[in-house]
Design a protein around this motif. Structure first.
Motif, PDB file in Angstrom:
ATOM      1  N   ASN A  55       1.042  -1.138   0.056  1.00 35.35           N
ATOM      2  CA  ASN A  55       0.057   0.281   0.069  1.00 35.35           C
ATOM      3  C   ASN A  55       0.999   1.204  -0.027  1.00 35.35           C
ATOM      4  N   LYS A  56       1.546   1.649  -1.212  1.00 39.67           N
ATOM      5  CA  LYS A  56       2.369   2.641  -1.235  1.00 39.67           C
ATOM      6  C   LYS A  56       2.018   4.073  -0.840  1.00 39.67           C
ATOM      7  N   ASP A  57       0.419   4.077  -0.980  1.00 41.94           N
ATOM      8  CA  ASP A  57       0.005   5.281  -0.396  1.00 41.94           C
ATOM      9  C   ASP A  57      -0.185   5.847   1.060  1.00 41.94           C
ATOM     10  N   SER A  58      -0.030   4.526   1.939  1.00 41.01           N
ATOM     11  CA  SER A  58      -0.215   4.425   3.254  1.00 41.01           C
ATOM     12  C   SER A  58       0.688   5.603   3.896  1.00 41.01           C
ATOM     13  N   LEU A  59       0.257   5.882   4.900  1.00 39.72           N
ATOM     14  CA  LEU A  59       0.952   6.854   5.977  1.00 39.72           C
ATOM     15  C   LEU A  59       2.114   6.269   6.435  1.00 39.72           C
ATOM     16  N   ILE A  60       2.171   4.866   6.488  1.00 40.00           N
ATOM     17  CA  ILE A  60       3.263   4.114   7.028  1.00 40.00           C
ATOM     18  C   ILE A  60       4.622   4.659   6.217  1.00 40.00           C
ATOM     19  N   ASN A  61       4.418   4.673   4.798  1.00 41.50           N
ATOM     20  CA  ASN A  61       5.552   5.025   3.990  1.00 41.50           C
ATOM     21  C   ASN A  61       6.034   6.460   4.387  1.00 41.50           C
ATOM     22  N   LEU A  62       5.026   7.514   4.569  1.00 39.08           N
ATOM     23  CA  LEU A  62       5.439   8.978   4.894  1.00 39.08           C
ATOM     24  C   LEU A  62       6.019   9.003   6.125  1.00 39.08           C
TER      25      LEU A  62
ATOM     26  N   PHE B 191       1.175   1.667  14.746  1.00 40.81           N
ATOM     27  CA  PHE B 191       0.372   2.264  15.857  1.00 40.81           C
ATOM     28  C   PHE B 191       0.287   3.614  15.550  1.00 40.81           C
ATOM     29  N   ASP B 192       1.110   4.136  15.306  1.00 41.65           N
ATOM     30  CA  ASP B 192       1.347   5.742  14.912  1.00 41.65           C
ATOM     31  C   ASP B 192       0.524   6.153  13.737  1.00 41.65           C
ATOM     32  N   ALA B 193       0.763   5.229  12.599  1.00 44.86           N
ATOM     33  CA  ALA B 193      -0.153   5.630  11.478  1.00 44.86           C
ATOM     34  C   ALA B 193      -1.632   5.338  11.846  1.00 44.86           C
ATOM     35  N   ALA B 194      -2.049   4.105  12.485  1.00 42.84           N
ATOM     36  CA  ALA B 194      -3.369   4.143  12.663  1.00 42.84           C
ATOM     37  C   ALA B 194      -3.959   5.230  13.800  1.00 42.84           C
ATOM     38  N   LYS B 195      -3.351   5.580  14.591  1.00 41.76           N
ATOM     39  CA  LYS B 195      -3.767   6.787  15.316  1.00 41.76           C
ATOM     40  C   LYS B 195      -4.264   7.810  14.559  1.00 41.76           C
ATOM     41  N   GLN B 196      -3.417   8.152  13.398  1.00 40.60           N
ATOM     42  CA  GLN B 196      -3.515   9.125  12.676  1.00 40.60           C
ATOM     43  C   GLN B 196      -4.789   8.999  11.761  1.00 40.60           C
ATOM     44  N   GLY B 197      -5.274   7.763  11.562  1.00 36.65           N
ATOM     45  CA  GLY B 197      -6.338   7.762  10.801  1.00 36.65           C
ATOM     46  C   GLY B 197      -6.020   6.820   9.227  1.00 36.65           C
ATOM     47  N   ASP B 198      -4.952   6.291   9.278  1.00 44.10           N
ATOM     48  CA  ASP B 198      -4.502   5.629   8.140  1.00 44.10           C
ATOM     49  C   ASP B 198      -5.122   4.227   8.158  1.00 44.10           C
ATOM     50  N   GLU B 199      -5.853   3.866   7.147  1.00 41.75           N
ATOM     51  CA  GLU B 199      -6.483   2.631   6.975  1.00 41.75           C
ATOM     52  C   GLU B 199      -5.526   1.311   6.998  1.00 41.75           C
ATOM     53  N   THR B 200      -4.487   1.585   6.367  1.00 42.42           N
ATOM     54  CA  THR B 200      -3.357   0.324   6.305  1.00 42.42           C
ATOM     55  C   THR B 200      -2.800   0.214   7.562  1.00 42.42           C
ATOM     56  N   GLY B 201      -2.650   1.231   8.249  1.00 42.07           N
ATOM     57  CA  GLY B 201      -1.962   0.936   9.709  1.00 42.07           C
ATOM     58  C   GLY B 201      -3.003   0.450  10.591  1.00 42.07           C
ATOM     59  N   ARG B 202      -4.229   0.874  10.598  1.00 42.32           N
ATOM     60  CA  ARG B 202      -5.307   0.384  11.304  1.00 42.32           C
ATOM     61  C   ARG B 202      -5.546  -1.180  11.268  1.00 42.32           C
ATOM     62  N   LYS B 203      -5.536  -1.572   9.885  1.00 38.02           N
ATOM     63  CA  LYS B 203      -5.471  -3.152   9.456  1.00 38.02           C
ATOM     64  C   LYS B 203      -4.433  -3.836  10.061  1.00 38.02           C
ATOM     65  N   VAL B 204      -3.038  -3.240   9.907  1.00 29.10           N
ATOM     66  CA  VAL B 204      -2.002  -3.963  10.467  1.00 29.10           C
ATOM     67  C   VAL B 204      -2.083  -4.211  12.124  1.00 29.10           C
ATOM     68  N   VAL B 205      -2.502  -3.039  12.768  1.00 33.10           N
ATOM     69  CA  VAL B 205      -2.684  -3.153  13.911  1.00 33.10           C
ATOM     70  C   VAL B 205      -3.744  -3.966  14.620  1.00 33.10           C
ATOM     71  N   GLU B 206      -4.953  -4.063  13.817  1.00 35.46           N
ATOM     72  CA  GLU B 206      -5.988  -4.918  14.059  1.00 35.46           C
ATOM     73  C   GLU B 206      -5.452  -6.361  13.949  1.00 35.46           C
TER      74      GLU B 206
END
Lengths: 318, 318
Positions: A202-209, A224-239
Motif C-alpha cells: 500500500n504505497k499510499d499508506s501513511l506508514i511510508n510517509l 500504531f502511529d499511522a493507525a492513530k492518525q487514521g491511516d487505513e493500512t496502519g489500522r488493518k496492521v494493528v487490528e
C-alpha cells in the motif's frame, strides 16, 4: 537485608541494590563490551557490584545474594551459563565460580524472561496476586510463570517457552526452526515485518510517509502511529497484530488460568490502545466464561525489570 | 488408611476402594440413569459407596475421604458441581452436602482429566516422577498437570484446558466456540472426522470396505487398521493425525517441560505404532534440544484412571 541483581545484556551490564520489597536502592551500569573474553566481562560485573555496595555505604555481609538474569540458557543447578544469545564468548561459562573469585556471596542464575516475571510478581503489575504470567513482547516473545510466588521452569529449566507455541501450523518461519510460532506473529519483530509488508503493498499508506519511504526505519510503533492518525493500512496492521496476540494469549489463559497476565516489552507502551481491543478478543474466546476471570494488565517494571527480578531470585530461593 | 474414588460418568457410576499407593482393593459400578433428578443419582452414588465399604469388610472410619471425578466444572471450594456435560440435571448441584446426607466423610471434587493425570502420577505411567502432564485423547482432548505431586488448576480451577489451545488460527470449528483448537484435530472425534472425509474422497480406500461402506461406523481405530493393512488413504490420515497431535504436544512440552507426558484415551491403545512417529516429530521440533528431555509414554491406568485419580484427591489434599 539487601539483594544484588545483575541484568547481563548484549549492550549493557546493569546492576542494582534492591530491598526485599523489590525496590531499587541504588543502580549503575557499564557497557558490556561483548566481544571480549568472558573472564573480562565477569570481572567487570564483579567490580560493578563492589562499586554499588561501596556507593550504598553498606557491607558485603549486608547482601544476601547476587542474582544474574541473562538471555539464553542459564543452568542454576550447575551455576553455568550454557549459552547466551548476543554474548559470543559465553558458552558453558562457570558464572557462579567466576563471580565468587571476587565476591564471596551466593550467586543465582535465571533467564531474563523469568526475571521480568518475578519482578512483576513481587513489585509490579502482579504484586497483589500469587499466580501470574508475564509476557514480554520484544525481539521475541518472552514468558515467565509465577505459581504460589515461585518461578515455574519445568524439570529441565527449559520452560515456559510460550513464544514457541505454534498458533498456525505450517505458518511463518520462526527462528527456533518450527513454523507458525506465536513469537513469529506477536513479537515486535513480527509486527515490524507485518508493517513492512503492508507498506510495500500500500504505497499510499501513511506508514511510508512516516519513515520517509525508508522501510528499514519501520519499528514496532510505526503501524500504531499511522493507525492513530487514521491511516487505513496502519489500522488493518494493528487490528491483525492484536488478533495474533489475542490468539496466543487466550491459549495462555486456557492453559494456566493465572490471576493476572502482565504484558511487557516495547509494544506494551501502547497501553490501553493495545489492551482494550486485546481484552475484548480474549474474553470473547476464553474457555472459562465464569468469574473470577484472569486480568490482563500492562507490565510496570520497564527497564528495571531485569535488575529487580534478578535480585529477587535470592528472595524466593531463600 | 483407604480412600474412596467415584468416577461419575454419563453412562456408569464407577466407584472403588483404593489404598494409598493407588491400588484398587475393590470396585463396583451401577448405571447412571442420567435423565433422573440429581437427588436420586447422588443417593445411588452414596449407596454404592456404602456397599463397597460393606463388601470390603471395613468400616466408614477406615476411609479417609470420598473423591469424585466428573466431567464439566466441579468447584471443590464450594463443594458444587457447577455443570457436567452429559448429566442434564447436574447444574449447580451441592454434591458435597448431598453425599454427606448419607455418609459423614470429607468429599473432594475435581474433573475427570485432572483425576486421570493424578492416577498416572501416583500409580501409572508417571509414578516415578514429580512433574507430569497427562493428555487424554477421547471425545475431546483432556489434560491434567501435576507439579511437585499436586494438580495445577489455575486460580479459578479452569485450567489446564490444553485441548482448547489454538494450533491453527481460523481453522476447524471447535465445540468451545473458537476455531482451530488442538481438540478439533487431535481428539478421537477429530480423527473420526478426518477418516470420514478421506473415505469420501477416496472411494476405493480400504477404509470404506472396513465399515461395509457405512461411514457412520468409522471409529478412531478405522484409519489405523487400514494403514496397518497397507492402505494408502489410511496411511495418509494417520500420518496427518500424528502431525496434528505432535504440533500440540510440542507446544505442551515447550510450555511445561514436564519430566513425563502420558498419552491416554482410546487412541493411545495404538501404543508404539502411534508413539514412535509422534516422538520423532516432537523431538525434531521441541525448543530445548538438550538433555534431559521430556519422555513421552502411553498412559497405564485405562478405565480405572477415574476411580483411582478421584480417590487420590484425598491423599494429595491431606
Amino acid at each position: 537485608m539487601y539483594y544484588i541483581g545483575i541484568d547481563l545484556g548484549g549492550t549493557f551490564i546493569k546492576a542494582g541494590l534492591v530491598d526485599e520489597n523489590g525496590k531499587i536502592i541504588l543502580k549503575d551500569s557499564i557497557p558490556t563490551g561483548k566481544e571480549r573474553p568472558y573472564q573480562e566481562i565477569v570481572r567487570d560485573m564483579a567490580m560493578l557490584v563492589k562499586k554499588i555496595i561501596k556507593d550504598a555505604q553498606i557491607d558485603e555481609k549486608d547482601v544476601k545474594s547476587i542474582g544474574i538474569g541473562s538471555p539464553g540458557t542459564p543452568d542454576d543447578k550447575e551455576g553455568i551459563l550454557v549459552y547466551a544469545n548476543n554474548l559470543p564468548d559465553f558458552v558453558n561459562v562457570p558464572l557462579r565460580t567466576e563471580i565468587q573469585k571476587y565476591i564471596d556471596l551466593p550467586v543465582i542464575l535465571d533467564n531474563d524472561a523469568n526475571c521480568a516475571a518475578l519482578a512483576e510478581s513481587i513489585a509490579g503489575a502482579a504484586k497483589d496476586v500469587k499466580n501470574s504470567v508475564t509476557i514480554t513482547l520484544g525481539t521475541g516473545v518472552g514468558s515467565g510463570v509465577v505459581i504460589d510466588g515461585k518461578l515455574y521452569s519445568g524439570f529441565n529449566y527449559s520452560a515456559p517457552e510460550m513464544g514457541h507455541m505454534v498458533i498456525r501450523i505450517d505458518g511463518e518461519q520462526c527462528t527456533c526452526g518450527r513454523k507458525g510460532c506465536w513469537e513469529a506473529y506477536a513479537s515486535a519483530s513480527g509486527l515490524i515485518e507485518q508493517t513492512k509488508r503492508a507498506a510495500m503493498e500500500n504505497k499510499d499508506s501513511l506508514i511510508n510517509l512516516l519513515v520517509d519511504g525508508d522501510l528499514s526505519k519501520i519499528d514496532a510503533k510505526t503501524a500504531f502511529d499511522a493507525a492513530k492518525q487514521g491511516d487505513e493500512t496502519g489500522r488493518k496492521v494493528v487490528e491483525q497484530y492484536i488478533k495474533y496476540l489475542a490468539e496466543g494469549l487466550t491459549n495462555v489463559i486456557n492453559i494456566f488460568a493465572p490471576e493476572v497476565v502482565a504484558i511487557g516489552g516495547g509494544v506494551s507502551k501502547e497501553g490501553e490502545y493495545l489492551l482494550k481491543p486485546l481484552r475484548e478478543l480474549v474474553y470473547k474466546d476464553v474457555y472459562f466464561k465464569g468469574e473470577p476471570q484472569t486480568q490482563i494488565r500492562v507490565a510496570q517494571m520497564g527497564n528495571d525489570a531485569g535488575i529487580i527480578g534478578a535480585a529477587m531470585l535470592g528472595k524466593i530461593n531463600a
